[in-house]
Design an enzyme around this catalytic site. Structure first.
Site, PDB file in Angstrom:
ATOM      1  N   LYS A 175       1.718  -3.302   6.594  1.00  0.00           N
ATOM      2  CA  LYS A 175       2.135  -3.450   5.179  1.00  0.00           C
ATOM      3  C   LYS A 175       3.650  -3.315   5.057  1.00  0.00           C
ATOM      4  O   LYS A 175       4.297  -4.064   4.315  1.00  0.00           O
ATOM      5  CB  LYS A 175       1.432  -2.407   4.308  1.00  0.00           C
ATOM      6  CG  LYS A 175      -0.058  -2.628   4.174  1.00  0.00           C
ATOM      7  CD  LYS A 175      -0.358  -3.935   3.466  1.00  0.00           C
ATOM      8  CE  LYS A 175      -1.810  -4.286   3.476  1.00  0.00           C
ATOM      9  NZ  LYS A 175      -2.096  -5.620   2.949  1.00  0.00           N
TER      10      LYS A 175
ATOM     11  N   TYR B  33      -2.162  -0.185  10.431  1.00  0.00           N
ATOM     12  CA  TYR B  33      -2.390  -0.795   9.115  1.00  0.00           C
ATOM     13  C   TYR B  33      -1.161  -0.616   8.227  1.00  0.00           C
ATOM     14  O   TYR B  33      -0.637  -1.574   7.649  1.00  0.00           O
ATOM     15  CB  TYR B  33      -3.622  -0.165   8.446  1.00  0.00           C
ATOM     16  CG  TYR B  33      -3.740  -0.512   6.987  1.00  0.00           C
ATOM     17  CD1 TYR B  33      -4.164  -1.773   6.581  1.00  0.00           C
ATOM     18  CD2 TYR B  33      -3.387   0.412   5.993  1.00  0.00           C
ATOM     19  CE1 TYR B  33      -4.248  -2.096   5.233  1.00  0.00           C
ATOM     20  CE2 TYR B  33      -3.462   0.098   4.646  1.00  0.00           C
ATOM     21  CZ  TYR B  33      -3.899  -1.154   4.274  1.00  0.00           C
ATOM     22  OH  TYR B  33      -3.980  -1.487   2.948  1.00  0.00           O
TER      23      TYR B  33
ATOM     24  N   SER C 214       0.836  -1.208   0.000  1.00  0.00           N
ATOM     25  CA  SER C 214       0.000   0.000   0.000  1.00  0.00           C
ATOM     26  C   SER C 214       0.866   1.251   0.000  1.00  0.00           C
ATOM     27  O   SER C 214       2.018   1.235   0.479  1.00  0.00           O
ATOM     28  CB  SER C 214      -0.857  -0.033   1.267  1.00  0.00           C
ATOM     29  OG  SER C 214      -1.329   1.253   1.589  1.00  0.00           O
TER      30      SER C 214
END
Ligand code: NAD
Ligand code: UD1
Length: 340
Positions: free
Chosen positions: A155, A151, A126
């Site tokens: 990643k 989050y 991402s």
């Protein structure tokens, strides 16, 4: 027929990628626990392609079950790993849950792939791995080391897990694809984004507002240093994102990769503000959207835009579809999914 294992394959980006893999003649095996998707995505995939992929409702955290499934598919040539939790704000409220699901799940998968002798991996990374950068457009030369949300960190560490798994020879080569903002839905309106609960992302919030499920869209921030004061992002069509996975897979299968682990940005290079997205949606679909302005959303930056020239050069991929395609297809899918 070459077999590909797709984790998260009933999800939003996964289902679009499965459709393209089937279209390219691959056999697909999906592993998903349906935490954020519905098995009905399989019906959509079947209607579009005429083929129903094999599906296992298995949690990546359930190592024993996962191993059993992988053992049945030792002939798979690659695994595309989409399965993860993906809501930035939620990850700040429940960081341990995010780390457990995204990182323990991924570790289980990568170790499992060793015993299944799967040779290639593609990982859904991402733009969030770049953190709150002000250097634009973002190239892969910017270190993927500054993620701010749990989050984003999952990643960033996910990419490092790929490196670790390569050290331990779990598989031979990998590509991480760093998506910017995928939106839109399949042109058939048979698959699309159907988040469970209240959407966090802009486009599903817009379509649910248009559908009357949400009373109004809240635009977070109108005082950013951008032309209209709302935040700018690099939106790209989910079908273009799916195509990039097929191209990345072909690169690995044909041995064209230049390193055991490569990373590519996936963006259009175009920045659109929240207001531009709202206006494009209203114009393309002849709808008046109810919206209000509010404070900036914590953790948001003014602008994020990709330099995707590495993907153009190495994968032979560009984002093809227009903003109009994105907003029109998103609404067509929402209407069909809600029976409107
Ligand atoms: P999604 O939620 O629609 O799909 C993810 C799928 O993974 C879901 O079907 C969910 O049920 C499944 N899943 C989650 N945890 C699992 C587990 N422990 N075991 C088995 N299955 C599990 O999300 P998406 O938008 O399709 O995103 C796919 C991937 O792309 C994710 O890794 C996400 O972080 C990444 N990504 C998405 C975006 C975006 O804007 N949508 C942007 C950048 C990166
Ligand atoms: C974020 C993550 C990205 C992640 C993606 C999917 C960052 C920097 N980016 O993207 O990595 O993959 O989510 O979960 O962490 N907005 C509104 N009203 C809303 C919803 C959004 O105004 O109701 C605005 C946001 O403030 C933002 C833009 O719309 O400016 C896009 O937001 P969103 O769709 O949530 O994606 P990002 O936050 O850019």
């Amino acid at each position: 027929m070459q077999k590909v294992i797709v984790t998260g394959g009933t999800g939003y980006i996964g289902s679009h990628t499965v459709v393209q893999l089937l279209g390219e003649g691959f056999e697909v095996v999906i592993i998903d626990n349906l935490l954020n998707s519905e098995a009905s995505a399989l019906d959509g995939i079947e209607k579009i392609t005429g083929q129903r992929p094999l599906f296992y409702q298995v949690d990546l955290l359930d190592y024993a079950n996962l191993q059993d499934v992988l053992a049945l598919h030792k002939d798979a040539v690659a695994c595309i790993h989409f399965a993860s939790l993906k809501a930035v704000a939620e990850s700040m409220e429940r960081p341990l849950w995010y780390y457990r699901n995204n990182l323990n799940g991924m570790t289980n998968l990568l170790e499992g792939l060793r015993s299944a002798s799967v040779e290639h991996v593609i990982f859904s990374s991402s733009a969030s791995v770049y953190g709150n950068t002000t250097v634009l457009p973002i190239t892969e030369a910017l270190p993927a080391r500054n993620a701010v949300s749990a989050y984003g960190i999952s990643k960033q560490v996910g990419e490092e897990l790929i490196d670790a798994a390569l050290v331990e020879a779990c598989f031979g080569s990998a590509i991480s694809l760093r998506y910017f903002n995928p939106i839109g839905a399949h042109s058939s309106a048979l698959i699309g984004e159907l988040p469970k609960g209240r959407p966090n992302n802009l486009m599903p919030y817009i379509t649910q507002t248009a559908a009357g499920i949400r009373q109004q869209l809240t635009i977070f921030g109108k005082d950013y240093p951008t032309p209209d004061g709302t935040a700018v992002r690099d939106y790209l069509h989910v079908e273009d994102v799916a195509t990039a996975h097929v191209k990345a897979l072909m690169r690995l299968l044909n041995g064209k990769n230049e390193a055991a682990h490569e990373a590519f940005n996936l963006g259009s290079g175009n920045g659109y503000s929240v207001l531009e997205i709202v206006q494009a949606f209203e114009r393309a679909n002849s709808i008046k959207l109810n919206y209000v302005f509010a404070e900036r959303r914590p953790g948001d930056v003014a602008e994020l835009r990709a330099d995707a020239s590495l993907a153009v050069e190495k994968l032979g991929w560009t984002a093809q579809r227009s903003l109009e395609d994105m907003v029109r297809s998103a609404w067509a899918w929402e209407r069909k999914a809600r029976g409107l």
